[in-house]
Design a protein around this motif. Structure first.
Motif, short mmCIF file in Angstrom:
data_model
loop_
_atom_site.label_atom_id
_atom_site.label_comp_id
_atom_site.label_asym_id
_atom_site.label_seq_id
_atom_site.Cartn_x
_atom_site.Cartn_y
_atom_site.Cartn_z
N UNK A 1 53.24 50.87 35.61
CA UNK A 1 53.87 52.14 36.00
C UNK A 1 52.83 53.26 35.97
N UNK A 2 51.87 53.22 36.90
CA UNK A 2 50.78 54.20 36.83
C UNK A 2 51.23 55.65 36.88
N UNK A 3 52.22 55.96 37.71
CA UNK A 3 52.69 57.35 37.77
C UNK A 3 53.34 57.76 36.45
N UNK A 4 54.20 56.91 35.94
CA UNK A 4 54.90 57.24 34.70
C UNK A 4 53.90 57.38 33.55
N UNK A 5 52.96 56.45 33.47
CA UNK A 5 51.95 56.53 32.41
C UNK A 5 51.15 57.83 32.53
N UNK A 6 50.75 58.16 33.75
CA UNK A 6 49.85 59.30 33.93
C UNK A 6 50.58 60.63 33.73
N UNK A 7 51.79 60.69 34.23
CA UNK A 7 52.50 61.97 34.14
C UNK A 7 53.13 62.15 32.76
N UNK A 8 53.85 61.14 32.31
CA UNK A 8 54.63 61.34 31.08
C UNK A 8 53.89 60.92 29.82
N UNK A 9 53.01 59.94 29.93
CA UNK A 9 52.37 59.39 28.73
C UNK A 9 53.13 58.20 28.16
N UNK A 10 54.19 57.83 28.85
CA UNK A 10 55.03 56.72 28.39
C UNK A 10 54.59 55.43 29.09
N UNK A 11 54.54 54.34 28.30
CA UNK A 11 54.27 53.04 28.90
C UNK A 11 55.59 52.27 28.83
N UNK A 12 56.32 52.25 29.94
CA UNK A 12 57.67 51.68 29.86
C UNK A 12 57.65 50.16 29.70
N UNK A 13 58.39 49.69 28.73
CA UNK A 13 58.43 48.25 28.50
C UNK A 13 59.78 47.65 28.85
N UNK A 14 60.80 48.52 28.85
CA UNK A 14 62.16 48.04 29.14
C UNK A 14 62.85 49.00 30.10
N UNK B 1 44.88 56.76 31.54
CA UNK B 1 45.95 57.37 32.33
C UNK B 1 46.86 58.24 31.49
N UNK B 2 46.98 57.90 30.24
CA UNK B 2 48.09 58.43 29.45
C UNK B 2 48.10 59.96 29.40
N UNK B 3 49.12 60.54 30.03
CA UNK B 3 49.30 61.99 30.02
C UNK B 3 48.03 62.72 30.45
N UNK B 4 47.36 62.16 31.42
CA UNK B 4 46.02 62.62 31.80
C UNK B 4 45.97 62.96 33.29
#
Lengths: 183, 775
Positions: B139-152, B585-588
């Protein structure tokens, strides 16, 4: 009722619409008064012809007669080169408008921004939008005019909707003659 | 306490604190350090936006001179007038652009939210996100924008709830008497559109996981496209819209009841693509431009609508041809009775006997009803297509008054085709039908009441084509392979053809795909663009999907999927920064966007852009640093982002030397640009893939394409701005050296040093340290 543009997408939503000029002499008078006019030519000129003569040639006649510099948009430059005409500048429609709106721009000749811009041959919805840019953001330093056979409400000066090619041809030829006389 | 302080306290209460955000994104799990902007609010990336807007200034073409959003108005905004609230024309345009982007963003976000709830109900919140063997950066967009690494699936809910919250704040700013700066509205539009990519990513990850759509695979099936592919002897169910929650259940129902070979399921617009990701037996009718035409053939026994880009007159259209209609989502109810709780047999009876239409919001019930109603109605179907003789007779009513041309959004003169048809010549109409964007305004306005769409039945091609089913995310393994050649320039660019079907000419898209795939660009597609690319065949009868490999590699043609799959294209650009360049990527977001802008040669092409969703998709790409070329009608979006190449400041920081360098190189020249013609687009696209990071070899390859396409589509010598892109003689393509060198000498060109590590970071006030761009 105000004139409705030929293409309904260009219907004016506002108060300030173009003045409709009918006679070539009226156009000539405005062109002659301008210190630094510019003719912006678009690719539709490659598609239109009047009695077998390309409308592009009519446009080039007008530019030559009145000694107006040319800006070629889209892919028009290739055809101009074939006709041994070198445009004074090459921009796309939105780009030429982008520089024209700046009063400090030096113009295609480097002599200062233009005070009259004549549009001819750009797809009509795009042309009307380009005229909108100048109507709102360049009205203090330049006037706009169109030579297409449609009414463009966002221009300062426009033809009305000309439904007969014969009339349009007569207008373009009349404009050339009138400019010649003035010259 | 003063009023001001009270307000501050209130804002504090309403706004999530950093601690709460850290909790939401599970900051304690250290897969990467948390970057500077987790779940950014409206102003957190404002400085990046302002930096972008300094070079790529908004160009406003007001579509309307007035503001009519409140009862102070209508307010005339011409000639520097301000509205009663104080707004000026530029700010009003930016406000409308923000509203458009918010509509687009909310359409995708609501789609995502709906599908997520549906899939959580079906699979539970703990359903694992598994994107297959070859995708770890899920989830590159989610990781980069929110900082969340979605697992579920439940994690995706955090992401979409963040988007919802931001939409509310952004929409708030469009109320009268608030934001007074066009640039700040632009920053908000960029924010809304970045969020759109998060929402789209949530939607498609959920769909991939929940419906088991293809993932980690390139060679997805080639599926049938075109109404000619429909077996009209069978019951036909047509799905229209974007959300596959119901269409997949229709396929399930048919499978479970051994009806899959007995009932045809076909789709229009993105639901078509989604359904073919679920079943390779489903068929694609075509893009949105084919909606009204196909519906009016009456071939569909049942029409099922879901959401977005559907004709809002569908109940009447369905009734006119005897088709049954089921509205399946709450966003599009058409005033119909909600039969979600009604007895199934009762619904079927009323639909087949009384010809009533219903809204059924329960997918399983809607699917069962659709199948049973289709089977009942199909034998009674008496919908004859118009014969050429009948069409000729109807065409004789046309007086060639030109009204059809006057109202056509694309300015086509359909009257010429009709008058020729009246003479028995159908050829012109066939060509016009191919150009037609299918809005139906011509028929509505025709003073003679000529049934233009019915006439088209006699002219329309019944040819069938193949389109590759959407494959979802680009694989990490593919990124690893192409990351270096893309950033060095030896793969000349990634061209993303996206968006709707308001084309100047439908065949332009296939031509663009062919031109750039042949030149070894990577070509990716989504949505209606992905469909129309397949609607042209070469001399050997092959579509671009059959002609080129489906890999995300040089010369590949990749159908990524539907509208929401656009997030995988932005995601691929982000993954290049992460997988190839090892940037966290995280929140970056700021660092990643800067990397993409300055080093990833990608260009979006929304040639038929029409909707508000296209506005937000494109603007989201812009914030990420990807330029977008739009079709000529798109000046009606009111705003572009253009530079002035000769005069603007093209200074970047060389991060290695920590020096500001005035490159004088406008790369990329614009980030939101309208091309007047296909020919111009063909020249601008390769130019917008040039980046300052190109090696001499890469730059030479890119310039080779730029010059060669310029010569092919314009003629008239060399590009006027070529000198701006030549840093040293080594950049000049060998094949053009003899022509280019004298030109450079003539204009007094001087060589300049390429920049080692170009970045905007360090050229504007930012919290991001320059070290963060070094990898």
């Amino acid at each position: 009722m105000a004139t409705v543009p030929y293409h309904r997408v260009n219907v004016l939503t506002g108060i300030k619409g173009a003045a409709i000029l009918e006679k070539p002499e009226q156009f000539t008078k405005i062109i002659s008064k301008a210190e630094r006019p510019l003719l912006v030519l678009g690719p539709r000129l490659l598609e239109w012809s009047l009695d077998g003569r390309s409308v592009l040639e009519h446009a080039l006649d007008i530019a030559k007669t009145a000694n107006i510099p040319i800006c070629a948009t889209a892919h028009l430059k290739g055809k101009l080169t074939e006709l041994e005409v070198t445009p004074d500048s090459v921009y796309d429609a939105v780009e030429i408008v982008n520089v024209l709106r700046d009063p400090d721009w030096k113009g295609v000749k480097g002599e200062g921004n233009h005070d009259l811009v004549i549009f001819f041959g750009i797809r009509s919805d795009l042309q009307n939008q380009c005229l909108s840019v100048l109507k709102h953001f360049a009205y203090k330093h330049l006037k706009t005019m169109t030579l297409d056979k449609y009414y463009f409400p966002n221009a300062d000066f426009s033809l009305t909707n000309v439904t007969k090619d014969k009339s349009w041809k007569a207008f373009l030829e009349g404009l050339k003659s009138s400019l010649q006389t003035k010259a | 306490m003063s009023e001001k302080k009270e307000m501050k306290e209130l804002v504090k209460e309403l706004t999530k604190t950093q601690e709460e955000i850290r909790e939401l994104i599970k900051a304690e799990i250290e897969w990467e350090p948390v970057g500077p902007t987790p779940m950014p609010g409206i102003t957190d990336l404002r400085s990046w936006d302002m930096r972008l807007l300094k070079t790529y200034k908004p160009w406003y073409a007001p579509f309307c001179d007035l503001c009519c959003l409140c009862t102070y108005g209508k307010c005339d905004l011409t000639q520097d007038r301000r509205g009663a609230c104080g707004i000026d024309i530029a700010t009003q345009q930016a406000r409308i652009v923000l509203l458009a982007c918010l509509m687009g963003c909310s359409a995708h976000a609501a789609h995502a939210g709906h599908i997520l709830e549906y899939l959580i109900d079906r699979h539970g919140p703990d359903k694992k996100i598994d994107m297959g063997t070859f995708i770890e950066v899920e989830a590159p967009n989610i990781r980069t924008v929110t900082g969340l690494k979605p697992e579920t699936l439940a994690d995706l809910k955090h992401a979409i709830e963040y988007v919802y919250k931001e939409i509310a704040h952004l929409l708030d700013s469009t109320h009268m008497g608030q934001e007074g700066s066009a640039l700040d509205y632009e920053s908000k539009a960029l924010h809304a559109s970045m969020l759109d990519h998060v929402g789209m990513e949530v939607a498609d990850i959920a769909q991939i996981v929940g419906f088991n759509f293809p993932t980690s695979v390139a060679d997805t099936p080639l599926v049938e496209m075109g109404w000619g592919s429909i077996d009209k002897s069978k019951p036909v169910i047509l799905v229209v819209g974007h959300n596959p929650a119901t269409s997949t259940v229709v396929v399930d129902y048919l499978r479970e009841n051994n009806l899959e070979d007995k009932v045809e399921v076909c789709g229009i617009c993105c639901t078509a693509i989604e359904t073919t990701r679920y079943s390779d037996k489903a068929k694609v009718i075509g893009p949105l431009s084919r909606q009204l035409f196909f519906v009016r053939t009456g071939i569909a026994d049942v029409i099922m609508t879901d959401e977005q880009c559907i004709n809002t007159n569908m109940p009447e259209e369905a009734s006119n041809v005897g088709s049954a209609l089921i509205a399946t989502l709450d966003k599009v109810m058409y005033g119909l009775e909600d039969a979600s709780e009604m007895d199934t047999d009762e619904i079927i009876k009323r639909m087949t006997e009384k010809k009533e239409h219903f809204a059924i919001l329960e997918p399983a019930k809607a699917a069962e009803v659709a199948a049973k109603v289709a089977m009942k109605l199909a034998p009674q179907r008496k919908k004859e297509l118009l014969s050429e003789e009948e069409a000729k007779k109807l065409a004789e009513k046309c007086t060639d008054c030109g009204m059809c041309e006057r109202v056509c959004p694309n300015l086509f003169s359909i009257g010429d085709g009709i008058t020729e048809m009246a003479k028995g010549n159908f050829e012109l109409m066939k060509g016009l039908f191919n150009l037609c964007i299918g809005c139906g305004k011509c028929e509505h306005e025709c003073p003679q009441g000529v049934p233009i769409f019915r006439l088209m039945q006699a002219a329309a091609s019944w040819e069938t084509w193949k389109v590759r089913a959407g494959r979802g995310a680009v694989m990490d393994t593919e990124i690893r392979k192409v990351g270096a050649p893309i950033t060095l320039g030896t793969i000349p660019g990634i061209i993303a053809l996206v968006g709707c079907s308001n084309y100047p000419d439908i065949e332009d898209v296939a031509e663009m795909v062919d031109e750039f795939a042949r030149r070894k660009y990577i070509v990716v597609l989504t949505g209606c663009a992905a469909m129309v690319a397949g609607m042209t065949k070469d001399k050997d009868g092959r579509t671009v999907y059959e002609k080129y490999p489906p890999d995300f590699d040089a010369g590949g043609v990749v159908n990524i999927g539907s509208c929401v799959s656009n997030a995988h294209i932005s995601g691929a650009a982000i993954k290049i920064a992460n997988i190839f360049a090892s940037l966290p990527l995280r929140a970056n977001y700021e660092v990643i966007a800067d990397y993409v802008l300055n080093r990833v040669g990608a260009c979006g092409v929304a040639w038929g852009a029409m909707s508000q969703k296209a506005a937000s998709i494109g603007t989201g790409f812009n914030r990420l640093g990807v330029p977008v070329v739009l079709g000529p009608h798109s000046s009606k979006y009111r705003r572009l982002y253009l530079s002035r190449k000769e005069e603007d400041d093209w200074t970047v920081m060389d991060a290695r030397k920590r020096e500001l360098v005035d490159t004088g190189e406008p790369s990329p020249e614009h980030i939101a640009y309208v091309a007047e013609t296909k020919e111009k687009a063909m020249i601008m696209i390769p130019k917008l893939c040039i980046r300052k990071n190109d090696t001499p070899q890469g730059r030479g390859i890119k310039l080779n394409h730029y010059i060669s396409l310029y010569k092919k589509y314009t003629g008239g010598g060399l590009p006027e701005d070529l000198h701006l892109y030549i840093r040293r003689a080594a950049d000049i393509p060998l094949v053009y050296r003899k022509e280019v060198m004298p030109y450079l000498e003539k204009i007094g060109w001087k060589p300049k040093e390429p920049v080692g590590l170009p970045t905007f970071i360090g050229t504007y006030p930012s919290k991001v340290p320059i070290d963060s761009v070094i990898h």
